[in-house]
Design an enzyme around this catalytic site. Structure first.
Site, PDB file in Angstrom:
ATOM      1  N   CYS A  44      -9.998   6.158  -8.759  1.00 60.11           N
ATOM      2  CA  CYS A  44      -9.039   5.634  -7.791  1.00 60.11           C
ATOM      3  C   CYS A  44      -7.997   4.772  -8.502  1.00 60.11           C
ATOM      4  O   CYS A  44      -8.271   4.161  -9.533  1.00 60.11           O
ATOM      5  CB  CYS A  44      -9.784   4.810  -6.741  1.00 60.11           C
ATOM      6  SG  CYS A  44      -8.727   4.151  -5.420  1.00 60.11           S
ATOM      7  N   ARG A  48      -8.626  -2.894  -9.161  1.00 57.32           N
ATOM      8  CA  ARG A  48      -9.902  -3.565  -9.461  1.00 57.32           C
ATOM      9  C   ARG A  48     -10.888  -2.658 -10.192  1.00 57.32           C
ATOM     10  O   ARG A  48     -12.009  -3.098 -10.499  1.00 57.32           O
ATOM     11  CB  ARG A  48     -10.530  -4.064  -8.153  1.00 57.32           C
ATOM     12  CG  ARG A  48      -9.669  -5.076  -7.407  1.00 57.32           C
ATOM     13  CD  ARG A  48     -10.180  -5.272  -5.994  1.00 57.32           C
ATOM     14  NE  ARG A  48     -10.008  -4.062  -5.182  1.00 57.32           N
ATOM     15  CZ  ARG A  48     -10.413  -3.957  -3.908  1.00 57.32           C
ATOM     16  NH1 ARG A  48     -11.012  -4.990  -3.327  1.00 57.32           N
ATOM     17  NH2 ARG A  48     -10.213  -2.832  -3.240  1.00 57.32           N
ATOM     18  N   HIS A 100     -15.312   3.793  -5.287  1.00 53.05           N
ATOM     19  CA  HIS A 100     -15.739   2.393  -5.306  1.00 53.05           C
ATOM     20  C   HIS A 100     -15.891   1.857  -3.891  1.00 53.05           C
ATOM     21  O   HIS A 100     -15.323   2.393  -2.937  1.00 53.05           O
ATOM     22  CB  HIS A 100     -14.735   1.529  -6.083  1.00 53.05           C
ATOM     23  CG  HIS A 100     -13.363   1.488  -5.466  1.00 53.05           C
ATOM     24  ND1 HIS A 100     -12.981   0.516  -4.565  1.00 53.05           N
ATOM     25  CD2 HIS A 100     -12.301   2.313  -5.599  1.00 53.05           C
ATOM     26  CE1 HIS A 100     -11.725   0.737  -4.195  1.00 53.05           C
ATOM     27  NE2 HIS A 100     -11.293   1.817  -4.801  1.00 53.05           N
TER      28      HIS A 100
END
Length: 211
Positions: A44, A48, A100
């Site tokens: 992705c 983060r 995630h």
């Protein structure tokens, strides 16, 4: 407009490069001669989840493709070209599809599916983002989330999305061709989820050529 954040990156790059040279004087000259990573990471775009940082990897360790909500569409020439090059030219041995927790793209698809079910009458805007996420919205609509809390529903969407994209990768031409060729380097496809709250990666599924 402030350029402070940009200058911070440039300064950090200069410091990083100097530190690398101190530790390994020939690192960059060797890096410039070519690459031979064993892993293709399809993940992705979320800031983060930087693959090299969360796996303590170095430049040259991981071949990378990232997009919104870690999708692998079988009609996406960008993803297919990366996979083809990674398998047929770079010679990778593992493909890891990494999603995630608390994924914004998955959450947006969950809301879109809920809005459609509520029949609010408001059509989805026709934008590059909604077109990109439309397969994931359809996937969410196929799930029974009625007994799930909001957090449980999002976790289920994230995990189901990862498994679905692994299936797509396994059905793609570069992988089916590699698996059908007894002389080709064997490639294993993995589905991972990165837990933002723990900083840990967990493997959900892996697939390999059948003997």
């Amino acid at each position: 407009m402030s350029h402070e954040s940009i200058q911070t990156l440039l300064n950090a790059n200069e410091e990083w490069a100097q530190n690398v040279i101190k530790g390994t004087p020939d690192f960059f000259t060797q890096s410039a001669t070519g690459q031979s990573p064993k892993i293709l990471w399809i993940g992705c775009s979320d800031s983060r989840v930087p693959e090299s940082v969360i796996t303590a990897s170095k430049p040259g360790d991981i071949f990378v493709h990232r997009n919104i909500a870690n999708q692998f569409h079988l009609n996406d020439d960008s993803a297919l070209s990366v996979l083809t090059y990674a398998v047929k030219v770079v010679g990778i041995e593992h493909v890891v599809l990494v999603g995630h927790t608390n994924c914004g793209g998955a959450a947006a698809c969950l809301k879109a599916a809920e809005d459609a079910a509520a029949d609010t009458g408001a059509p989805q805007p026709d934008t590059p983002l909604t077109r990109w996420l439309s397969p994931l919205i359809a996937l969410v609509q196929s799930l029974d989330l009625s007994a799930c809390s909001a957090s449980e529903a999002l976790d289920k969407v994230v995990q189901t999305n990862i498994i679905t994209q692994v299936d797509n990768i396994c059905n793609s031409e570069p992988i089916t061709t590699a698996w059908a060729d007894p002389n080709a380097k064997k490639v294993t496809v993995h589905g991972w989820v990165y837990d933002l709250a723990r900083g840990h990666i967990d493997e959900l599924v892996f697939r390999e050529a059948q003997a």
